[in-house]
Scaffold this active site. Structure first.
Site, short mmCIF file in Angstrom:
data_model
loop_
_atom_site.label_atom_id
_atom_site.label_comp_id
_atom_site.label_asym_id
_atom_site.label_seq_id
_atom_site.Cartn_x
_atom_site.Cartn_y
_atom_site.Cartn_z
N TYR A 130 0.86 -1.19 0.00
CA TYR A 130 0.00 0.00 0.00
C TYR A 130 0.89 1.24 0.00
CZ TYR A 130 -3.81 3.18 0.79
OH TYR A 130 -4.73 4.20 0.63
N GLN A 191 -10.76 -0.12 1.05
CA GLN A 191 -11.19 -0.96 -0.08
C GLN A 191 -10.00 -1.60 -0.79
OE1 GLN A 191 -11.80 2.27 0.34
NE2 GLN A 191 -11.57 3.46 -1.55
N ASN A 214 -3.60 5.86 6.22
CA ASN A 214 -4.35 6.62 7.21
C ASN A 214 -5.07 5.70 8.18
OD1 ASN A 214 -6.59 5.65 5.85
ND2 ASN A 214 -7.00 7.57 4.78
N SER A 237 4.51 9.61 12.77
CA SER A 237 5.96 9.50 12.78
C SER A 237 6.57 10.28 13.95
CB SER A 237 6.53 10.02 11.46
OG SER A 237 7.86 9.63 11.29
N GLN A 259 10.71 16.11 10.71
CA GLN A 259 9.73 15.14 11.18
C GLN A 259 8.37 15.80 11.35
OE1 GLN A 259 11.37 12.30 11.26
NE2 GLN A 259 9.43 11.21 11.36
N HIS A 262 5.83 16.12 8.39
CA HIS A 262 5.11 14.94 7.91
C HIS A 262 3.61 15.05 8.18
CE1 HIS A 262 7.76 11.89 6.30
NE2 HIS A 262 8.64 12.10 7.26
N GLU A 327 10.86 5.89 16.98
CA GLU A 327 10.95 5.38 15.61
C GLU A 327 12.32 5.73 15.02
OE1 GLU A 327 8.60 5.96 11.34
OE2 GLU A 327 8.33 7.40 12.97
N HIS A 328 12.69 6.99 15.11
CA HIS A 328 13.99 7.47 14.63
C HIS A 328 14.77 8.05 15.81
CE1 HIS A 328 11.09 8.18 11.23
NE2 HIS A 328 11.99 7.45 10.60
N ASP A 361 15.22 8.37 5.15
CA ASP A 361 13.94 8.34 4.44
C ASP A 361 14.11 8.00 2.97
OD1 ASP A 361 12.36 8.88 6.63
OD2 ASP A 361 12.30 11.05 6.28
N GLU A 415 0.70 -35.62 29.11
CA GLU A 415 -0.28 -34.65 28.60
C GLU A 415 -1.60 -35.30 28.23
OE1 GLU A 415 1.54 -32.43 25.44
OE2 GLU A 415 2.86 -31.32 26.80
N HIS A 420 -0.60 -39.69 20.33
CA HIS A 420 0.74 -39.15 20.13
C HIS A 420 1.78 -40.22 20.52
CE1 HIS A 420 -1.19 -35.27 19.77
NE2 HIS A 420 -0.03 -34.64 19.65
#
Length: 437
Positions: A130, A191, A214, A237, A259, A262, A327-328, A361, A415, A420
């Site tokens: 995506y 979708q 999103n 981010s 940052q 973004h 994250e960074h 990036d 068990e 088994h």
């Protein structure tokens, strides 16, 4: 103005905990809407995709136009300037070289009992990637998702990218071409995730879906997980910069703003052992911010989530960083390698003042799809391993089964799983019958 915290102040712990627990994502509950969209795509397939694309992206399509044709891709790619093409090609080359080194080896060995054991790695057959569209489309995201999949050996790659109003970013299609992807669909949102997970007459289903999006895309990925694999649920981010010594305030300010631009929900944090440097960086942000084309977005991020923390020592800064699990993480200090060894929770670490997060990036090589919202405590960024499956292998000789089988039978009995144990006993009894006197 950003929040300013000082570890020497008595209320620091409470204020720091409040910062960690702040919810930056859009709190709108989209689960019901996403469930309805997925249900519609599962029921009506291509017709639902066309209707939803018209509704959300103001683009009227028929099933035969969901996919970009090779002629359309070629025409769009031809619009890219030579300079942009060269920059994207260099990024693709560096990303490919980095991820090629991540490929794991198969293994096989024979243990003292005579059992041959090991594992092998094989790619998923098909992956869906995506790529966000709308206000901004990111060719870099195409490279970061598609190239590791190709390096892993995935045979079929599908890209879904929305084109609101029919507006196409030629760089996105060039990035797909450079990554070896030619199956690109002009659909987005929940979708698109549903189509990749369940399939339609036009779009065959995939095995794994990766890539950011999103709130609707994130909710859709949660919904289809189990039917397909997913990489992660990415939130807004974030960057944490740890700085000391003779650092350039403008450089640090630009890293924080890079940052912030973004998303209004992004977060930029500076930890420094020098209060004067913290003050200078804050002033530089105020001076530079109005000059940015995305000043409104960056300004909202810095106002609502920007934070400057004054720490007593770099060890204390590292401890705070591990609690944030950013994250960074940029380490603008005299000995970044030594400090990095103490920073055990981070999606990606950028060492030294000449390694701004922005190079990560685009061009340095490591993946920019990284864990957010403190999930670096337990997860990693996207890699070839996300597109591989490890299958364990075992082969026992009669002697090896005789050596370990009795213990397995005892455990099966403990068990309460009789079949088994019997499946092992039957083989051992036959082996003993055939054994020479």
């Amino acid at each position: 103005m950003p929040v300013t915290l000082n570890t020497s102040e008595p209320d620091f712990e409470a204020r720091f905990a409040s910062m960690l627990s702040a919810k930056r994502e859009d709190s709108t509950d989209v689960n019901d809407a996403v469930a309805a969209i997925i249900g519609d795509v599962r029921k009506r397939g291509d017709a639902a995709l066309c209707d939803l694309t018209s509704r959300f992206d103001r683009l009227d399509l028929t099933p035969d136009r969901l996919r970009f044709s090779s002629e359309e891709i070629a025409a769009q790619v031809a619009k890219v300037s030579a300079e942009d093409r060269a920059a994207l090609a260099l990024a693709a080359e560096r990303i490919r070289a980095y991820h090629a080194r991540q490929m794991p080896d198969d293994a096989s060995w024979t243990d003292p009992e005579g059992a041959t054991l090991g594992w092998r790695w094989t790619p998923v057959s098909a992956a869906g990637l995506y790529v966000p569209g709308g206000q901004a489309a990111y060719p870099s995201s195409v490279l970061m998702n598609a190239i590791p999949a190709r390096v892993a050996g995935v045979e079929r790659l599908v890209i879904c990218v929305p084109t609101p109003g029919g507006v196409i970013n030629p760089l996105v299609l060039l990035a797909a071409q450079l990554s070896g992807v030619d199956e690109v669909y002009r659909i987005g949102g929940a979708q698109a995730v549903a189509a990749m997970a369940y399939g339609t007459d036009t779009i065959a289903p995939v095995d794994k879906i990766t890539g950011p999006g999103n709130a609707y895309v994130a909710a859709a990925k949660r919904h289809v997980f189990g039917k397909v694999g997913i990489d992660m649920i990415a939130g807004p981010s974030e960057v944490l910069v740890i700085a000391e010594g003779d650092q350039h305030p403008d450089w640090l300010a630009l890293d924080l703003l890079a940052q912030a631009e973004h998303d209004a929900d992004a977060q930029s944090i500076l930890i420094t052992t020098d209060p004067a440097l913290g003050h200078a960086v804050a002033g530089a942000v105020d001076r530079i911010l109005p000059t940015l084309p995305r000043a409104r977005i960056a300004g909202a991020s810095w106002r609502d989530y920007g934070t400057i923390i004054i720490a007593r020592t770099l060890d204390e800064a590292a401890s705070l960083s591990n609690r944030i699990a950013p994250e960074h993480l940029e380490l603008c200090v005299d000995d970044p390698e030594a400090l990095a060894a103490k920073c055990v929770h981070a999606g990606a670490i950028f060492l030294g003042p000449h390694t701004p997060e922005a190079v990560g990036d685009y061009i340095s090589g490591p993946n920019h799809v990284l864990p957010t919202a403190r999930s670096a405590r337990f997860s990693s960024g996207l890699s070839v391993l996300d597109f591989l499956k490890r299958t364990t292998m075992a082969r026992l000789t009669p002697g090896a089964l005789n050596a370990v089988g009795h213990a397995a039978m005892r455990l099966a009995a403990a068990e309460g799983l009789q079949a088994h144990g019997e499946s092992i006993r039957a083989r051992l009894e036959l082996l003993n019958e055939r054994a020479p006197e």
